[in-house]
Design a protein around this motif. Structure first.
Motif, PDB file in Angstrom:
ATOM      1  N   LEU A 151       0.994  -1.178  -0.366  1.00 37.16           N
ATOM      2  CA  LEU A 151       0.329  -0.062  -0.008  1.00 37.16           C
ATOM      3  C   LEU A 151       0.618   1.462   0.266  1.00 37.16           C
ATOM      4  N   HIS A 152       1.887   0.825   0.456  1.00 37.14           N
ATOM      5  CA  HIS A 152       2.929   2.026   0.677  1.00 37.14           C
ATOM      6  C   HIS A 152       3.609   2.509  -0.894  1.00 37.14           C
ATOM      7  N   GLU A 153       3.622   1.559  -1.427  1.00 33.53           N
ATOM      8  CA  GLU A 153       4.651   1.262  -2.634  1.00 33.53           C
ATOM      9  C   GLU A 153       3.049   2.212  -3.377  1.00 33.53           C
ATOM     10  N   ALA A 154       1.509   1.564  -3.374  1.00 34.98           N
ATOM     11  CA  ALA A 154       0.885   1.698  -4.563  1.00 34.98           C
ATOM     12  C   ALA A 154       0.853   3.603  -4.196  1.00 34.98           C
ATOM     13  N   LEU A 155       0.698   4.100  -2.847  1.00 31.60           N
ATOM     14  CA  LEU A 155       0.754   5.771  -3.198  1.00 31.60           C
ATOM     15  C   LEU A 155       1.600   6.503  -3.453  1.00 31.60           C
ATOM     16  N   VAL A 156       3.043   6.313  -3.499  1.00 31.94           N
ATOM     17  CA  VAL A 156       4.436   6.672  -4.045  1.00 31.94           C
ATOM     18  C   VAL A 156       3.987   6.698  -5.371  1.00 31.94           C
ATOM     19  N   LEU A 157       3.304   5.417  -5.944  1.00 33.78           N
ATOM     20  CA  LEU A 157       3.889   5.491  -7.209  1.00 33.78           C
ATOM     21  C   LEU A 157       2.017   6.821  -8.202  1.00 33.78           C
ATOM     22  N   THR A 158       0.930   6.728  -7.205  1.00 35.32           N
ATOM     23  CA  THR A 158       0.272   7.228  -7.659  1.00 35.32           C
ATOM     24  C   THR A 158      -0.135   8.922  -7.088  1.00 35.32           C
ATOM     25  N   GLU A 159       1.079   8.980  -6.518  1.00 32.47           N
ATOM     26  CA  GLU A 159       1.241  10.333  -6.361  1.00 32.47           C
ATOM     27  C   GLU A 159       2.250  10.727  -7.652  1.00 32.47           C
ATOM     28  N   GLU A 160       3.339  10.024  -7.770  1.00 35.11           N
ATOM     29  CA  GLU A 160       3.977  10.788  -8.617  1.00 35.11           C
ATOM     30  C   GLU A 160       3.673  10.567  -9.570  1.00 35.11           C
ATOM     31  N   VAL A 161       3.022   9.596 -10.378  1.00 31.80           N
ATOM     32  CA  VAL A 161       1.915   9.941 -12.023  1.00 31.80           C
ATOM     33  C   VAL A 161       0.629  11.273 -11.749  1.00 31.80           C
ATOM     34  N   LEU A 162      -0.176  10.973 -10.885  1.00 33.84           N
ATOM     35  CA  LEU A 162      -0.967  11.525 -10.924  1.00 33.84           C
ATOM     36  C   LEU A 162      -0.882  12.525 -10.274  1.00 33.84           C
ATOM     37  N   GLY A 163       0.059  13.464  -9.678  1.00 35.01           N
ATOM     38  CA  GLY A 163      -0.590  14.208  -8.654  1.00 35.01           C
ATOM     39  C   GLY A 163      -0.786  14.187  -6.675  1.00 35.01           C
ATOM     40  N   ALA A 164      -0.720  14.923  -5.657  1.00 32.64           N
ATOM     41  CA  ALA A 164      -0.408  14.920  -4.957  1.00 32.64           C
ATOM     42  C   ALA A 164      -2.642  14.881  -4.299  1.00 32.64           C
ATOM     43  N   GLU A 165      -2.947  15.743  -4.932  1.00 31.14           N
ATOM     44  CA  GLU A 165      -4.486  15.558  -5.169  1.00 31.14           C
ATOM     45  C   GLU A 165      -5.452  15.242  -5.753  1.00 31.14           C
ATOM     46  N   HIS A 166      -5.012  14.027  -5.940  1.00 29.38           N
ATOM     47  CA  HIS A 166      -6.046  13.255  -8.113  1.00 29.38           C
ATOM     48  C   HIS A 166      -6.433  11.964  -6.361  1.00 29.38           C
ATOM     49  N   PRO A 167      -8.242  12.080  -7.038  1.00 30.34           N
ATOM     50  CA  PRO A 167      -8.767  11.079  -5.994  1.00 30.34           C
ATOM     51  C   PRO A 167      -8.114  10.538  -5.741  1.00 30.34           C
ATOM     52  N   LEU A 168      -7.518   9.302  -6.701  1.00 32.34           N
ATOM     53  CA  LEU A 168      -7.082   8.259  -6.752  1.00 32.34           C
ATOM     54  C   LEU A 168      -5.829   7.987  -5.749  1.00 32.34           C
ATOM     55  N   THR A 169      -5.200   9.283  -5.244  1.00 30.28           N
ATOM     56  CA  THR A 169      -3.967   9.790  -3.937  1.00 30.28           C
ATOM     57  C   THR A 169      -4.717   9.513  -2.882  1.00 30.28           C
ATOM     58  N   VAL A 170      -6.123  10.203  -2.896  1.00 28.33           N
ATOM     59  CA  VAL A 170      -6.337  10.247  -1.962  1.00 28.33           C
ATOM     60  C   VAL A 170      -7.260   8.341  -1.298  1.00 28.33           C
ATOM     61  N   ALA A 171      -7.884   8.250  -2.293  1.00 30.34           N
ATOM     62  CA  ALA A 171      -7.806   6.690  -2.188  1.00 30.34           C
ATOM     63  C   ALA A 171      -6.754   5.864  -1.129  1.00 30.34           C
ATOM     64  N   SER A 172      -5.755   6.174  -1.480  1.00 33.24           N
ATOM     65  CA  SER A 172      -4.787   5.053  -1.477  1.00 33.24           C
ATOM     66  C   SER A 172      -4.282   6.202   0.132  1.00 33.24           C
ATOM     67  N   LEU A 173      -4.469   6.974   0.232  1.00 36.99           N
ATOM     68  CA  LEU A 173      -4.406   7.806   2.100  1.00 36.99           C
ATOM     69  C   LEU A 173      -4.867   7.206   2.897  1.00 36.99           C
ATOM     70  N   ASN A 174      -6.533   7.001   2.335  1.00 35.17           N
ATOM     71  CA  ASN A 174      -8.174   6.499   2.882  1.00 35.17           C
ATOM     72  C   ASN A 174      -7.137   4.461   2.885  1.00 35.17           C
ATOM     73  N   HIS A 175      -6.598   3.666   1.985  1.00 33.65           N
ATOM     74  CA  HIS A 175      -6.411   2.730   2.105  1.00 33.65           C
ATOM     75  C   HIS A 175      -5.548   2.032   3.448  1.00 33.65           C
ATOM     76  N   LEU A 176      -4.395   3.241   3.868  1.00 36.30           N
ATOM     77  CA  LEU A 176      -2.857   3.016   4.435  1.00 36.30           C
ATOM     78  C   LEU A 176      -3.974   3.304   5.825  1.00 36.30           C
ATOM     79  N   ALA A 177      -5.005   4.302   6.231  1.00 37.08           N
ATOM     80  CA  ALA A 177      -5.054   4.875   7.505  1.00 37.08           C
ATOM     81  C   ALA A 177      -5.766   3.904   7.634  1.00 37.08           C
ATOM     82  N   LEU A 178      -6.871   2.984   6.386  1.00 43.87           N
ATOM     83  CA  LEU A 178      -7.516   2.401   7.417  1.00 43.87           C
ATOM     84  C   LEU A 178      -6.723   0.632   7.438  1.00 43.87           C
TER      85      LEU A 178
END
Length: 391
Positions: free
Chosen positions: A266-293
Motif C-alpha cells: 500500500l505504501h508503494e501504491a501511494l508513492v506511485l499514484t502520487e508520482e503519476v497522478l499528483g498529490a491531490e488526485h482522487p486515487l491518491t486520496v483513495a491510497s491515503l484512506n487505504h493506508l489509514a484503514l
C-alpha cells in the motif's frame, strides 16, 4: 398505432411502413437511427438518442415526443427513458441498414472515445445504472461471446474496439455490480491481449479480473490476478496500472489479516499514484484512506491519523468544505479520534459531517442516518445518554 396491433397484425412490415411514411422527415431519420440502440427490454435516455440521431435539444425532444405519440416508442416507467419495440428495430434494420450502421458507428465512437472532451460529456451519463445495462450489452458484443480462443478472436474481432471497450466500459460495469456477468469474457480478453503481446491491455484486464474476484471474496483468485497484472504492467512500464495492482494486492492481504505483507504494497501504491497522478488526485486520496484503514484495523491509530488528516485536507481543497466526500473524510477522522478516546476532537468532526449530509442529502438519506448513528455512539461512549437519546 399501438404496440399490440403491431404484434398481432398480419403484415407487420406494412403497418410499420405506413406509420413511418406519416412521420416528419426528422422523426423518420431518428426512428431508423434509434435502431442502433438495444431495443426493448433495454431503455435509452435523451443523451443516447442525441448521439445516434445527431439531433439535439428542443428539436430532439420534439422528435421523441412525436415517435412516442405515434406509439413507435414506449415509456416503460414514470421516468424519462424510452424503449424501441423489438419488431420495429428489426424493421428499421431491414429498411435502412446503412443508416442503422452509421448510427451504430456514432454510438460506438462516442461510447469508446478517449477524447477528453467526449469523456467529460460522457461522465454524467455513466453514473446512471440503466445506462450501465446498455454498456453491458455493448461489452459482450465487443468481446465476442462466441469466441473460444485467441486465434478465432484474432480473425473475427476488432482489437482496437475491444481495447477501447476494456478501458472505457469495464470500470463502469464493475462499479454497477456487473462483474460476475463479465468475468468469463474479461479473462478471455486478458488472454487475447497477452497473446497479441499488448502487455498494458492484458495487465489491465487481469487487474479488473482481480477487482471482481475481490468483490466476490475470492481472495486467492484476486491475489493471483493481481500478481499477473502487476508483472505485465511492470513489463509495459505503466506506473499508474502498477499502482492500482499494488493497491489491490495490499487490500487483499489486509482483508486476510496479513498486515506485514499489506503495508509495503500500500505504501508503494501511494508513492506511485502520487508520482503519476499528483498529490491531490482522487486515487491518491483513495491510497491515503487505504493506508489509514490498514493501521486502524491493527489498532495503530497514531499511525493512521496522518493519512486520514491528509485525505481530509485534499478533499476540502479540491472538492470544497461542503462536498459529500469531504463529509466522508470528516467521519473517518472522527472515528479514529473516537477510538483513541479523544472525544473532544471527534465531536466537532462528527457534527460537521452530519451538517453536510443533512444539507446536501437531506434528513432522510441513509448516509445522514449513519452520521446520526456515529454521533449518538460518541455521546454514548462519553456517557452522555441524554444527548444520545434524541439521535
Amino acid at each position: 398505432m399501438g404496440i399490440e396491433p403491431i404484434e398481432q397484425g398480419l403484415n407487420l412490415d406494412a403497418l410499420i411502413q405506413a406509420s413511418y411514411k406519416l412521420l416528419p422527415y426528422a422523426a423518420q431519420r431518428a426512428l431508423i437511427a434509434l435502431a442502433a440502440l438495444p431495443p426493448d427490454p433495454l431503455s435509452f435516455d435523451e443523451q443516447a438518442a442525441a448521439v445516434v440521431s445527431e439531433q439535439q435539444g428542443a428539436a430532439l425532444r420534439t422528435t421523441l415526443l412525436t415517435l412516442y405519440e405515434r406509439s413507435l416508442l414506449t415509456q416503460p416507467a414514470a421516468n424519462e427513458r424510452l424503449q424501441l419495440h423489438q419488431r420495429i428495430a428489426e424493421w428499421a434494420h431491414r429498411h435502412g441498414p446503412h443508416d442503422v450502421a452509421a448510427a451504430q458507428a456514432r454510438w460506438r465512437a462516442w461510447r469508446l472515445s478517449g477524447d477528453p472532451a467526449t469523456q467529460a460529456a460522457r461522465a454524467p451519463w455513466l453514473q446512471n445504472q440503466e445506462n450501465a445495462k446498455l454498456l453491458l450489452q455493448a461489452w459482450l458484443e465487443a468481446c465476442g461471446e462466441a469466441g473460444v480462443n485467441a486465434a478465432q478472436w484474432q480473425r473475427n474481432f476488432d482489437a482496437n474496439e475491444l481495447r477501447a471497450a476494456l478501458f472505457h466500459t469495464v470500470p463502469t460495469l464493475i462499479r454497477f455490480n456487473h462483474g460476475k456477468t463479465i468475468a468469463p469474457s474479461l479473462e478471455r480478453v486478458a488472454q487475447f491481449f497477452e497473446w497479441r503481446g499488448d502487455r498494458n491491455a492484458a495487465g489491465i484486464a487481469y487487474l479488473y479480473c482481480g477487482q471482481i474476484a475481490e468483490q466476490q471474496a475470492d481472495y486467492a483468485a484476486a491475489e493471483a490476478y493481481g500478481e499477473r497484472a502487476l508483472g505485465l504492467l511492470q513489463a509495459a512500464d505503466k506506473k499508474q496500472g502498477q499502482a492500482t495492482a499494488l493497491d489491490l494486492l495490499g487490500r487483499v492481504a489486509q482483508i486476510q489479516g496479513n498486515y506485514d505483507a499489506a503495508e509495503p504494497l500500500l505504501h508503494e501504491a501511494l508513492v506511485l499514484t502520487e508520482e503519476v497522478l499528483g498529490a491531490e488526485h482522487p486515487l491518491t486520496v483513495a491510497s491515503l484512506n487505504h493506508l489509514a484503514l490498514l493501521y486502524e484495523d491493527q489498532g495503530k491509530y497514531d499511525a493512521a491519523l496522518p493519512f486520514a488528516k491528509r485525505a481530509l485536507v485534499i478533499r476540502k481543497h479540491v472538492l470544497g468544505a461542503e462536498h459529500i466526500e469531504t463529509a466522508t473524510s470528516l467521519n473517518n477522522l472522527a472515528e479514529l479520534h473516537r477510538k483513541q478516546g479523544n472525544y473532544a476532537a471527534a465531536l466537532p468532526l462528527y457534527e460537521r459531517a452530519l451538517a453536510i449530509h443533512e444539507r446536501v442529502l437531506g434528513a432522510e438519506h441513509p448516509d445522514t442516518a449513519v452520521s446520526l448513528a456515529n454521533l449518538a455512539e460518541l455521546y454514548h461512549s462519553q456517557g452522555n445518554y441524554a444527548a444520545a437519546l434524541p439521535l
